[in-house]
Enzyme design. Structure first.
Site, PDB file in Angstrom:
ATOM      1  N   ASP A 281       0.873  -1.188   0.000  1.00  0.00           N
ATOM      2  CA  ASP A 281       0.000   0.000   0.000  1.00  0.00           C
ATOM      3  C   ASP A 281       0.911   1.239   0.000  1.00  0.00           C
ATOM      4  O   ASP A 281       2.113   1.143   0.214  1.00  0.00           O
ATOM      5  CB  ASP A 281      -0.915   0.004   1.239  1.00  0.00           C
ATOM      6  CG  ASP A 281      -1.899   1.169   1.237  1.00  0.00           C
ATOM      7  OD1 ASP A 281      -2.351   1.583   0.156  1.00  0.00           O
ATOM      8  OD2 ASP A 281      -2.217   1.692   2.327  1.00  0.00           O
ATOM      9  N   SER A 282       0.293   2.385  -0.184  1.00  0.00           N
ATOM     10  CA  SER A 282       1.046   3.629  -0.104  1.00  0.00           C
ATOM     11  C   SER A 282       1.432   3.947   1.340  1.00  0.00           C
ATOM     12  O   SER A 282       2.356   4.718   1.582  1.00  0.00           O
ATOM     13  CB  SER A 282       0.187   4.779  -0.633  1.00  0.00           C
ATOM     14  OG  SER A 282      -1.001   4.860   0.143  1.00  0.00           O
TER      15      SER A 282
ATOM     16  N   TYR B 235      -1.066   8.324  -2.629  1.00  0.00           N
ATOM     17  CA  TYR B 235      -1.290   7.969  -4.032  1.00  0.00           C
ATOM     18  C   TYR B 235      -2.520   8.695  -4.600  1.00  0.00           C
ATOM     19  O   TYR B 235      -2.589   8.962  -5.790  1.00  0.00           O
ATOM     20  CB  TYR B 235      -1.542   6.461  -4.164  1.00  0.00           C
ATOM     21  CG  TYR B 235      -0.302   5.598  -4.208  1.00  0.00           C
ATOM     22  CD1 TYR B 235       0.964   6.096  -3.926  1.00  0.00           C
ATOM     23  CD2 TYR B 235      -0.420   4.237  -4.545  1.00  0.00           C
ATOM     24  CE1 TYR B 235       2.089   5.270  -3.974  1.00  0.00           C
ATOM     25  CE2 TYR B 235       0.690   3.412  -4.610  1.00  0.00           C
ATOM     26  CZ  TYR B 235       1.942   3.932  -4.317  1.00  0.00           C
ATOM     27  OH  TYR B 235       3.049   3.116  -4.372  1.00  0.00           O
ATOM     28  N   GLY B 236      -3.479   8.956  -3.721  1.00  0.00           N
ATOM     29  CA  GLY B 236      -4.800   9.405  -4.184  1.00  0.00           C
ATOM     30  C   GLY B 236      -4.829  10.744  -4.881  1.00  0.00           C
ATOM     31  O   GLY B 236      -5.786  11.057  -5.585  1.00  0.00           O
TER      32      GLY B 236
ATOM     33  N   CYS C  97      -4.502  -1.735  -1.826  1.00  0.00           N
ATOM     34  CA  CYS C  97      -4.704  -0.312  -2.113  1.00  0.00           C
ATOM     35  C   CYS C  97      -5.636  -0.211  -3.312  1.00  0.00           C
ATOM     36  O   CYS C  97      -5.331  -0.753  -4.382  1.00  0.00           O
ATOM     37  CB  CYS C  97      -3.354   0.320  -2.433  1.00  0.00           C
ATOM     38  SG  CYS C  97      -3.465   2.033  -3.004  1.00  0.00           S
ATOM     39  N   ASN C  98      -6.755   0.456  -3.118  1.00  0.00           N
ATOM     40  CA  ASN C  98      -7.711   0.611  -4.230  1.00  0.00           C
ATOM     41  C   ASN C  98      -7.144   1.482  -5.346  1.00  0.00           C
ATOM     42  O   ASN C  98      -7.371   1.223  -6.519  1.00  0.00           O
ATOM     43  CB  ASN C  98      -8.999   1.267  -3.733  1.00  0.00           C
ATOM     44  CG  ASN C  98      -9.843   0.356  -2.877  1.00  0.00           C
ATOM     45  OD1 ASN C  98     -10.790  -0.251  -3.338  1.00  0.00           O
ATOM     46  ND2 ASN C  98      -9.496   0.241  -1.608  1.00  0.00           N
ATOM     47  N   THR C  99      -6.429   2.538  -4.963  1.00  0.00           N
ATOM     48  CA  THR C  99      -5.910   3.466  -5.977  1.00  0.00           C
ATOM     49  C   THR C  99      -4.942   2.734  -6.904  1.00  0.00           C
ATOM     50  O   THR C  99      -5.074   2.783  -8.139  1.00  0.00           O
ATOM     51  CB  THR C  99      -5.199   4.657  -5.302  1.00  0.00           C
ATOM     52  OG1 THR C  99      -6.049   5.193  -4.276  1.00  0.00           O
ATOM     53  CG2 THR C  99      -4.872   5.742  -6.297  1.00  0.00           C
TER      54      THR C  99
ATOM     55  N   CYS D  45     -11.189   2.754  -0.108  1.00  0.00           N
ATOM     56  CA  CYS D  45      -9.769   3.049   0.126  1.00  0.00           C
ATOM     57  C   CYS D  45      -9.435   2.237   1.367  1.00  0.00           C
ATOM     58  O   CYS D  45     -10.193   2.263   2.354  1.00  0.00           O
ATOM     59  CB  CYS D  45      -9.566   4.539   0.393  1.00  0.00           C
ATOM     60  SG  CYS D  45      -7.926   4.924   1.053  1.00  0.00           S
ATOM     61  N   THR D  46      -8.336   1.513   1.323  1.00  0.00           N
ATOM     62  CA  THR D  46      -8.048   0.594   2.435  1.00  0.00           C
ATOM     63  C   THR D  46      -7.726   1.332   3.737  1.00  0.00           C
ATOM     64  O   THR D  46      -7.767   0.737   4.807  1.00  0.00           O
ATOM     65  CB  THR D  46      -6.884  -0.348   2.067  1.00  0.00           C
ATOM     66  OG1 THR D  46      -5.758   0.441   1.618  1.00  0.00           O
ATOM     67  CG2 THR D  46      -7.305  -1.308   0.970  1.00  0.00           C
ATOM     68  N   HIS D  47      -7.433   2.610   3.651  1.00  0.00           N
ATOM     69  CA  HIS D  47      -7.243   3.385   4.885  1.00  0.00           C
ATOM     70  C   HIS D  47      -8.554   3.542   5.671  1.00  0.00           C
ATOM     71  O   HIS D  47      -8.533   3.702   6.889  1.00  0.00           O
ATOM     72  CB  HIS D  47      -6.718   4.793   4.563  1.00  0.00           C
ATOM     73  CG  HIS D  47      -5.241   4.853   4.351  1.00  0.00           C
ATOM     74  ND1 HIS D  47      -4.630   4.425   3.202  1.00  0.00           N
ATOM     75  CD2 HIS D  47      -4.239   5.305   5.163  1.00  0.00           C
ATOM     76  CE1 HIS D  47      -3.311   4.610   3.304  1.00  0.00           C
ATOM     77  NE2 HIS D  47      -3.056   5.140   4.479  1.00  0.00           N
TER      78      HIS D  47
HETATM   79  N1  DGL Z   1      -4.861   3.145   0.756  1.00  0.00           N
HETATM   80  C1  DGL Z   1      -4.952   3.620  -0.560  1.00  0.00           C
HETATM   81  C2  DGL Z   1      -6.217   3.169  -1.256  1.00  0.00           C
HETATM   82  O1  DGL Z   1      -6.758   2.146  -0.935  1.00  0.00           O
HETATM   83  C3  DGL Z   1      -4.494   4.978  -0.963  1.00  0.00           C
HETATM   84  C4  DGL Z   1      -4.334   6.087  -0.010  1.00  0.00           C
HETATM   85  C5  DGL Z   1      -3.465   7.188  -0.601  1.00  0.00           C
HETATM   86  O2  DGL Z   1      -2.257   6.987  -0.637  1.00  0.00           O
HETATM   87  O3  DGL Z   1      -4.010   8.192  -1.091  1.00  0.00           O
HETATM   88  O4  DGL Z   1      -6.663   3.791  -2.176  1.00  0.00           O
END
Ligand code: DGL
Length: 268
Positions: free
Chosen positions: A11-12, A43-44, A75-77, A192-194
């Site tokens: 992930d990021s 990443y977003g 990470c979805n992004t 988003c996994t966060h």
């Molecule tokens: N956790 C990431 C996701 O699932 C990205 C968060 C980020 O770096 O912006 O999209």
């Protein structure tokens, strides 16, 4: 002979921990290398080209170095932009994380669902396709929030919540609720996994009943399926967090990572 090759989670930042937690419940013996690309976080707010270039190259290096049995892009992004590129570049199974629109559509009574992700994720054609395939009879609202990524990241790094946290969570939900039909929305995809890491805070701030869904359980089942014929070490799998750039690690962060089974921290 026990197979001690790890599963590599990527992930990021700290978001992939929400996926790791679920996967560990299913596969407690799994050795884990968790890579947080903090050098390129977040990443977003990046462009498609930046993500599509960065992620396959980095994962290629990591695969050579750690010989994982499987990679999970938690990470979805990164997944919605670069999953196909990564699969084309690497010769090992790669599991991605995509917005849980299918279970959300199955759950929604009111047929209005929200997709809460990063700005980059919510604009992806991947989301259009999932909405058309699984939520064709639903109104699918989308909202991208970099602030929510920051709030989750800060929580895991051990920072105290900001004084305006409750207001911030409410404002983020209002990004969906304030759209046409938003007052009917009954399910929110945490795309988003966060975000599952702050699901309680979001639920507390919600002005209407909302179910929150994410993809972690499905991803974990997929990992279990892909490794079902493989052996695992006899003891609970060790875990290491790898960071791609220097970062101060507070004792609170160390304790938070240990709670996810990541006892060691190292730098790439
Ligand atoms: N956790 C990431 C996701 O699932 C990205 C968060 C980020 O770096 O912006 O999209």
């Amino acid at each position: 002979m026990p197979d001690d090759r790890p599963v590599l989670f990527f992930d990021s930042g700290m978001g992939g921990l929400s996926v790791l937690a679920e996967a560990r419940r299913l596969l407690p013996q799994m050795p884990v290398v968790y890579v947080a690309d903090n050098g390129y976080f977040p990443y977003g707010t990046r462009t498609e080209a930046e993500i599509a270039t960065r992620v396959p190259v980095l994962l290629g290096r990591l695969a050579e170095r750690y010989h994982p049995r499987l990679i999970v892009i938690a990470c979805n992004t990164a997944s919605t932009i670069a999953l196909a590129h990564v699969r084309a570049a690497l010769d090992l199974p790669v599991v991605g994380t995509v917005p849980a629109i299918k279970p959300a559509a199955a759950l929604s009574q009111k047929r209005v669902i929200g997709v809460l992700g990063t700005e980059a994720t919510v604009r992806q054609p991947y989301v259009d396709n999932l909405s058309a395939e699984f939520g064709a009879d639903c109104t699918v609202l989308r909202y991208g929030s970099a602030r929510l990524v920051e709030l989750a990241e800060a929580k895991l790094r051990g920072a105290p919540p900001p004084v305006d946290a409750a207001k911030a969570y409410r404002a983020i939900l209002d990004g969906l609720i304030g759209q046409p039909e938003g007052e009917l929305m009954d399910v929110v995809v945490l795309a988003c996994t966060h975000f599952p890491l702050v699901a309680e805070e979001l639920a507390e701030a919600a002005p209407q009943p909302l179910h929150f869904v994410d993809g972690a359980a499905g991803i974990s089942r997929r990992i279990a399926h892909l490794t079902q014929d493989q052996s695992w070490p006899a003891h609970p799998g060790a875990g290491v967090m790898l960071l791609t750039a220097p970062m101060e690690v507070s004792p609170e962060m160390r304790a938070n990572l240990a709670a996810f089974g990541l006892e060691d921290i190292a730098w790439l």
